[in-house]
Structure formats: C-alpha cells, structure tokens
Design a protein around this motif. Structure first.
Motif, PDB file in Angstrom:
ATOM      1  N   LYS A 198       0.825  -1.205   0.000  1.00  0.00           N
ATOM      2  CA  LYS A 198       0.000   0.000   0.000  1.00  0.00           C
ATOM      3  C   LYS A 198       0.861   1.257   0.000  1.00  0.00           C
ATOM      4  O   LYS A 198       0.619   2.199  -0.775  1.00  0.00           O
ATOM      5  CB  LYS A 198      -0.911  -0.023   1.225  1.00  0.00           C
ATOM      6  N   ALA A 199       1.886   1.269   0.839  1.00  0.00           N
ATOM      7  CA  ALA A 199       2.741   2.462   0.941  1.00  0.00           C
ATOM      8  C   ALA A 199       3.692   2.593  -0.241  1.00  0.00           C
ATOM      9  O   ALA A 199       3.925   3.706  -0.745  1.00  0.00           O
ATOM     10  CB  ALA A 199       3.534   2.412   2.240  1.00  0.00           C
ATOM     11  N   LEU A 200       4.247   1.482  -0.707  1.00  0.00           N
ATOM     12  CA  LEU A 200       5.281   1.537  -1.735  1.00  0.00           C
ATOM     13  C   LEU A 200       4.717   1.668  -3.151  1.00  0.00           C
ATOM     14  O   LEU A 200       5.355   2.278  -4.014  1.00  0.00           O
ATOM     15  CB  LEU A 200       6.171   0.284  -1.642  1.00  0.00           C
ATOM     16  N   ASP A 201       3.551   1.094  -3.386  1.00  0.00           N
ATOM     17  CA  ASP A 201       2.973   1.166  -4.732  1.00  0.00           C
ATOM     18  C   ASP A 201       2.373   2.540  -5.026  1.00  0.00           C
ATOM     19  O   ASP A 201       2.391   2.995  -6.165  1.00  0.00           O
ATOM     20  CB  ASP A 201       1.898   0.082  -4.904  1.00  0.00           C
ATOM     21  N   HIS A 202       1.860   3.183  -4.000  1.00  0.00           N
ATOM     22  CA  HIS A 202       1.204   4.478  -4.216  1.00  0.00           C
ATOM     23  C   HIS A 202       1.606   5.472  -3.121  1.00  0.00           C
ATOM     24  O   HIS A 202       0.758   5.920  -2.328  1.00  0.00           O
ATOM     25  CB  HIS A 202      -0.325   4.293  -4.239  1.00  0.00           C
ATOM     26  N   PRO A 203       2.883   5.841  -3.038  1.00  0.00           N
ATOM     27  CA  PRO A 203       3.330   6.733  -1.968  1.00  0.00           C
ATOM     28  C   PRO A 203       2.702   8.126  -2.039  1.00  0.00           C
ATOM     29  O   PRO A 203       2.477   8.750  -1.009  1.00  0.00           O
ATOM     30  CB  PRO A 203       4.848   6.802  -2.185  1.00  0.00           C
TER      31      PRO A 203
END
Length: 316
Positions: A198-203
């Motif tokens: 969640k954090a890395l794909d769409h920061p």
C-alpha cells in the motif's frame, strides 16, 4: 627525508618502519659489540624469561603484547640456539613451559653492562630532542588501543563521502527508487506485507496526500536512500518514521544517519513532539542507528506488521 616531507603524515607507517629498521640494524651491531648471542627481535621474550620464572607461551605473549604465533616462532629459534628449554609444567603436566637454559642464564648475566650503556645512550639522545619520543609512543599506543587507525580511517572516509550526499524532497521521479530500495531489504529478511504494498505502490496517495513526507538521499545525483514520515491517526504520536532504506552499494557513507536526522527535523518543523517507529531486532545496524538518533523502546502500540517486534519513540 624529502620523500616523507612530500608525502606527508599518511606515510607514518612507512616512516616508523624505516626508523625501526634503522634502530634494529644498530641493535644487531650492539649485540655483536658486547658478544651477546641474541637477535633484536628475541629481546622481549628473552627479557620476560630472564626474570627467572618458567612461563607458558601464552603468558609470554600476553606480557609482551605479541601474538601467540610470533612468540612460538621466537621460542623455536631460541631453542635451536640453546638459549631456551621447553619442559612440562610441574603444576599441570598438560602444559608446556619455557625457561632460559644454562647458556641463556649466562647471557642474562653478561648482558647487564649492555643494558646500562644502551639506556644511557637513549637517555642522551632523548635529551637532545624537542619532543620525548618515548612518551609520544605511549600516547599513540593508548590512542590506538581506544580506536584503531583502521577505524579512524573508516570514519574519515564516511565523513568525506557523506559530504557528497544530498537529502531532497520526494518527487514522482523517485517512486521507483522508493519502492525498489524498500522491497530489497524487506524481501531479504522478511516477506512483503499488505501495508508495504500500500505504501510503496502508491506513496503519493497513501503517504504524501495524507500529510506525510518522503525524503530521498542522492549520491552522485543517484537515489541511494529513502525515508518516510507518515502522518498517524493516533492520540500519542503524530508521525511515524518508516520505510527507511539504503542501497547496500551506498552503505558506509552515513546515509542512514543523515536521513534520520533530516526526518526528525522535518517532524519538528511540523510541530511534532514525539516520533514513533517500528522495526525488528534482527536488523541490528538499524536498531543501533535508532538508538544513536535518540530513540528508546516503548511497548503496547498496535501494529499492522507481522515482522514488528520492537517499537521505539524519540522526544523531539
């Protein structure tokens, strides 16, 4: 001497070796002058044994500050010359001890005048110098025991290279690096979890748009480190330090420290009083960094990560 003056202090080892070789050569001639059948390199072992007590090789090595293999080699050479004998320890038959032979004891008696003359010659030389070499050597030995020359050079290398590290704000061009650097360390030690994706794909949407920030460390204009400041919906903590990652190829340049300091300063500028983080104790270098930054362990906070086994906070 022009060579050493031109090269400077980085040649200290070569210069000391040159001085040592000169003194050792003179020492060889001194032994011949007094008809003493010793080699200069044997002297520390010979003097330790000349006190009259049988000793193990380990005890001699500890007393004179030499390695066990070095003392073993010297003992073998002295045995061949008939100066030393090896025998079983009377107290513990499993151990071998060494002692001066009859010939060795005769040398210990006959060398006394040489000791007097050499000591006086060195005292005379020291009196003609501005700096006391003996005391200077003691100081250097103490300093290098506290921190080796290797460690000092490593620190200077890190300091120099860290000057070429620039911490910048995140922009979309760094999304791939942000994801890659984090996936690299997470996959090495653990498994990627839903919160990671969640954090890395769409920061942009999941960190920045929610009031968080991401900082990127550039070295030679390449992104080699990242760290996020995530806005928390929590009554105790406003922000979390998260997703810190440094490329293995760029480690040793103080990048983690620089990122941590920059994230903490960013949190202060936003009015945060405390900063929270989660980690795992298997990541010992990271834990050491957090302690260095001032973080201390806390317990009892809810976490979305299976891998989390330590929680920490720092008061800003």
């Amino acid at each position: 001497m022009d060579f050493y003056n031109n090269v400077g202090k980085m040649a200290i080892g070569s210069r000391l070796r040159r001085l040592s070789e000169q003194i050792t050569e003179d020492a060889s001639q001194v032994y011949k002058m007094y008809n003493v059948s010793l080699q200069p390199k044997w002297f520390p072992v010979f003097h330790a044994l000349s006190q009259g007590q049988d000793k193990t090789i380990t005890a001699i090595a500890e007393e004179i500050g030499h390695s066990h293999p070095s003392v073993s080699t010297i003992i073998r050479e002295m045995v061949k010359q008939g100066l030393v004998v090896e025998k079983k320890d009377k107290q513990d038959g499993r151990k071998n001890v060494v002692a001066l032979s009859k010939k060795g004891r005769e040398v210990a008696t006959n060398i006394a005048p040489q000791y007097i003359d050499v000591t006086n010659a060195i005292e005379e030389a020291l009196s003609q110098t501005r700096y006391d070499l003996w005391k200077a050597i003691e100081e250097w030995e103490f300093l290098l025991q506290q921190k080796s020359l290797l460690r000092r050079v490593q620190e200077q290398k890190k300091l120099r290279e860290s000057r070429d590290v620039h911490i910048v704000d995140y922009k979309p061009a760094y999304q791939e690096a942000f994801k890659r650097l984090n996936e690299e360390w997470i996959s090495k030690y653990f498994k990627m979890e839903a919160a990671d994706h969640k954090a890395l794909d769409h920061p942009q949407n999941n960190i920045i748009a929610k009031g968080g920030h991401i900082l990127v460390a550039l070295y030679n204009n390449e992104p080699v480190g990242v760290c996020a400041l995530i806005k928390m919906d929590d009554p105790v903590y406003e922000y979390e330090l998260a997703k810190m990652a440094v490329s293995p190829a760029a480690q040793g340049k103080n990048i983690g420290w620089l990122l941590g300091q920059a994230i903490m300063e960013k949190a202060r500028s936003l009015g945060a009083k405390k900063l929270y983080l989660e980690s795992n104790t298997i990541l010992q270098p990271a834990i050491n960094l957090y302690h260095k930054l001032g973080f201390k362990r806390v317990v009892g906070h809810a976490t979305p990560y299976e891998r989390c086994n330590i929680q920490m906070e720092v008061v800003l």
